[in-house]
Design a protein around this motif. Structure first.
Motif, PDB file in Angstrom:
ATOM      1  N   ASP A  15       0.817  -1.230   0.000  1.00 42.50           N
ATOM      2  CA  ASP A  15       0.000   0.000   0.000  1.00 42.50           C
ATOM      3  C   ASP A  15       0.848   1.277   0.000  1.00 42.50           C
ATOM      4  O   ASP A  15       0.318   2.376   0.060  1.00 42.50           O
ATOM      5  N   PHE A  16       2.172   1.133  -0.077  1.00 39.43           N
ATOM      6  CA  PHE A  16       3.125   2.250  -0.120  1.00 39.43           C
ATOM      7  C   PHE A  16       3.100   3.142   1.124  1.00 39.43           C
ATOM      8  O   PHE A  16       3.523   4.278   1.094  1.00 39.43           O
ATOM      9  N   ARG A  17       2.592   2.620   2.237  1.00 43.27           N
ATOM     10  CA  ARG A  17       2.500   3.427   3.454  1.00 43.27           C
ATOM     11  C   ARG A  17       3.615   3.136   4.455  1.00 43.27           C
ATOM     12  O   ARG A  17       3.888   3.962   5.321  1.00 43.27           O
ATOM     13  N   THR A  18       4.220   1.982   4.361  1.00 41.71           N
ATOM     14  CA  THR A  18       5.276   1.610   5.296  1.00 41.71           C
ATOM     15  C   THR A  18       6.375   0.866   4.552  1.00 41.71           C
ATOM     16  O   THR A  18       6.222   0.491   3.391  1.00 41.71           O
ATOM     17  N   ASP A  19       7.432   0.599   5.269  1.00 38.96           N
ATOM     18  CA  ASP A  19       8.510  -0.211   4.732  1.00 38.96           C
ATOM     19  C   ASP A  19       8.043  -1.665   4.684  1.00 38.96           C
ATOM     20  O   ASP A  19       7.321  -2.127   5.569  1.00 38.96           O
ATOM     21  N   ALA A  20       8.448  -2.401   3.660  1.00 40.90           N
ATOM     22  CA  ALA A  20       8.032  -3.794   3.505  1.00 40.90           C
ATOM     23  C   ALA A  20       8.683  -4.719   4.530  1.00 40.90           C
ATOM     24  O   ALA A  20       8.234  -5.843   4.720  1.00 40.90           O
ATOM     25  N   GLY A  21       9.734  -4.249   5.190  1.00 40.38           N
ATOM     26  CA  GLY A  21      10.397  -5.072   6.188  1.00 40.38           C
ATOM     27  C   GLY A  21      11.434  -6.007   5.590  1.00 40.38           C
ATOM     28  O   GLY A  21      12.050  -6.788   6.306  1.00 40.38           O
ATOM     29  N   GLU A  22      11.651  -5.949   4.290  1.00 43.84           N
ATOM     30  CA  GLU A  22      12.680  -6.776   3.652  1.00 43.84           C
ATOM     31  C   GLU A  22      14.054  -6.147   3.861  1.00 43.84           C
ATOM     32  O   GLU A  22      14.166  -4.946   4.104  1.00 43.84           O
ATOM     33  N   ALA A  23      15.070  -6.958   3.738  1.00 47.72           N
ATOM     34  CA  ALA A  23      16.435  -6.449   3.870  1.00 47.72           C
ATOM     35  C   ALA A  23      16.724  -5.455   2.743  1.00 47.72           C
ATOM     36  O   ALA A  23      16.255  -5.629   1.620  1.00 47.72           O
ATOM     37  N   SER A  24      17.492  -4.439   3.055  1.00 45.93           N
ATOM     38  CA  SER A  24      17.874  -3.468   2.036  1.00 45.93           C
ATOM     39  C   SER A  24      18.968  -4.067   1.147  1.00 45.93           C
ATOM     40  O   SER A  24      19.640  -5.024   1.520  1.00 45.93           O
ATOM     41  N   ARG A  25      19.113  -3.475  -0.035  1.00 44.81           N
ATOM     42  CA  ARG A  25      20.125  -3.944  -0.993  1.00 44.81           C
ATOM     43  C   ARG A  25      21.070  -2.786  -1.285  1.00 44.81           C
ATOM     44  O   ARG A  25      20.655  -1.728  -1.750  1.00 44.81           O
ATOM     45  N   LEU A  26      22.353  -2.977  -0.988  1.00 44.86           N
ATOM     46  CA  LEU A  26      23.361  -1.978  -1.302  1.00 44.86           C
ATOM     47  C   LEU A  26      23.609  -2.012  -2.805  1.00 44.86           C
ATOM     48  O   LEU A  26      23.993  -3.039  -3.356  1.00 44.86           O
ATOM     49  N   ILE A  27      23.388  -0.882  -3.453  1.00 44.48           N
ATOM     50  CA  ILE A  27      23.573  -0.804  -4.899  1.00 44.48           C
ATOM     51  C   ILE A  27      24.921  -0.210  -5.251  1.00 44.48           C
ATOM     52  O   ILE A  27      25.624  -0.693  -6.131  1.00 44.48           O
ATOM     53  N   TRP A  28      25.294   0.864  -4.547  1.00 45.11           N
ATOM     54  CA  TRP A  28      26.496   1.606  -4.921  1.00 45.11           C
ATOM     55  C   TRP A  28      27.091   2.241  -3.677  1.00 45.11           C
ATOM     56  O   TRP A  28      26.369   2.647  -2.771  1.00 45.11           O
ATOM     57  N   LYS A  29      28.423   2.311  -3.625  1.00 46.23           N
ATOM     58  CA  LYS A  29      29.100   2.895  -2.466  1.00 46.23           C
ATOM     59  C   LYS A  29      30.388   3.563  -2.938  1.00 46.23           C
ATOM     60  O   LYS A  29      31.090   3.044  -3.801  1.00 46.23           O
ATOM     61  N   SER A  30      30.678   4.733  -2.352  1.00 45.77           N
ATOM     62  CA  SER A  30      31.908   5.438  -2.693  1.00 45.77           C
ATOM     63  C   SER A  30      32.519   6.045  -1.441  1.00 45.77           C
ATOM     64  O   SER A  30      31.847   6.772  -0.713  1.00 45.77           O
ATOM     65  N   PRO A  31      33.805   5.804  -1.192  1.00 47.08           N
ATOM     66  CA  PRO A  31      34.469   6.476  -0.082  1.00 47.08           C
ATOM     67  C   PRO A  31      34.675   7.949  -0.419  1.00 47.08           C
ATOM     68  O   PRO A  31      34.737   8.328  -1.583  1.00 47.08           O
ATOM     69  N   THR A  32      34.787   8.765   0.616  1.00 41.59           N
ATOM     70  CA  THR A  32      35.026  10.190   0.427  1.00 41.59           C
ATOM     71  C   THR A  32      36.388  10.540   1.005  1.00 41.59           C
ATOM     72  O   THR A  32      36.932   9.802   1.826  1.00 41.59           O
ATOM     73  N   SER A  33      36.935  11.671   0.580  1.00 39.84           N
ATOM     74  CA  SER A  33      38.258  12.055   1.076  1.00 39.84           C
ATOM     75  C   SER A  33      38.182  12.979   2.285  1.00 39.84           C
ATOM     76  O   SER A  33      39.130  13.065   3.051  1.00 39.84           O
ATOM     77  N   THR A  34      37.056  13.692   2.457  1.00 32.86           N
ATOM     78  CA  THR A  34      36.858  14.546   3.627  1.00 32.86           C
ATOM     79  C   THR A  34      35.374  14.485   3.996  1.00 32.86           C
ATOM     80  O   THR A  34      34.615  13.716   3.408  1.00 32.86           O
TER      81      THR A  34
END
Length: 190
Positions: A15-34
Motif C-alpha cells: 500500500d506504499f505506506r510503510t517499509d516492507a520489512g525486507e532487507a535493504s540492498r546496497l547498490i552503490w558505495k563510494s568512499p570520500t576524502s573529507t
C-alpha cells in the motif's frame, strides 16, 4: 571510521505506506576524502536510469582535482541502471554512457567538472537535466548537464577562472547557463 556515500534500495509495502520489512540492498558505495561535499541529488531520469550527483568531497578548493579526474567518481554526475547488473556490480552501466569502455575513466560518469551538484531536476517537457552546483566561495551556478560534458570545476567557478593547476589545453569547459555572486545568496541548494 570513514565517511562513505551510498545508494541503498528499500522496498515499500504493497500500500506504499510503510517499509516492507525486507532487507535493504546496497547498490552503490563510494568512499570520500573529507567530510565536505560527500554527495548530492539522486533521481531517476526520464530514461529510467538513476542519476547520482556526487560532490568533489573536498577539501575546500578541490586541491587534488577530483572534479577533473575521470578515474574518480568524485565531482561528477553519475548514471547507472539499477534494474540490471553487470558482472561484479549491483547495477549495470548503460551502454550509451560516454566513458564506458574508456580505460582511464569510470564508466558510471555521465558528466564531470562539478563541485557539489546538491539538487537537480529534469525538465518535464525537454528532459534537460538542470543542476544547481554549489560554489566554493565566490559564485553559485546553474548548469544544463549533458552527456560527456565538462563543467569546469576547479578550473572555473561559474564564469570565473578559479585555478590553473588542473587546466588542460584543448579541453572544452562548458560554462553555466546562469551564475550569481555570493552577495546574492549562498549555496544554491534548491
Amino acid at each position: 571510521g570513514k565517511i562513505v556515500s551510498t545508494v541503498v534500495e528499500r522496498k515499500a509495502s504493497a500500500d506504499f505506506r510503510t517499509d516492507a520489512g525486507e532487507a535493504s540492498r546496497l547498490i552503490w558505495k563510494s568512499p570520500t576524502s573529507t567530510q565536505n561535499h560527500t554527495g548530492g541529488g539522486i533521481q531517476f531520469g526520464p530514461d529510467g536510469f538513476l542519476y547520482i550527483g556526487m560532490g568533489d568531497t573536498g577539501p575546500q578548493g578541490d586541491p587534488q582535482g577530483h572534479g577533473q579526474d575521470l578515474a574518480l567518481i568524485l565531482g561528477k554526475m553519475l548514471r547507472i541502471d539499477v534494474d540490471h547488473q553487470d558482472p561484479g556490480l549491483a547495477y549495470a552501466v548503460p551502454a550509451d554512457n560516454p566513458f564506458r569502455g574508456q580505460t582511464d575513466a569510470r564508466p558510471e560518469i555521465w558528466a564531470y567538472g562539478l563541485r557539489e551538484p546538491w539538487r537537480f531536476s529534469f525538465d518535464p517537457v525537454t528532459g534537460d537535466l538542470w543542476v544547481g552546483d554549489v560554489g566554493q566561495d565566490r559564485v553559485e551556478e546553474v548548469d544544463i548537464v549533458r552527456r560527456g560534458e565538462n563543467y569546469g570545476w576547479n578550473v572555473y567557478e561559474g564564469f570565473e577562472a578559479f585555478s590553473i593547476r588542473y587546466r588542460k589545453e584543448g579541453v572544452r569547459y562548458v560554462p553555466p547557463v546562469f551564475a550569481y555572486p555570493r552577495r546574492y545568496g549562498f549555496s544554491i541548494t534548491g
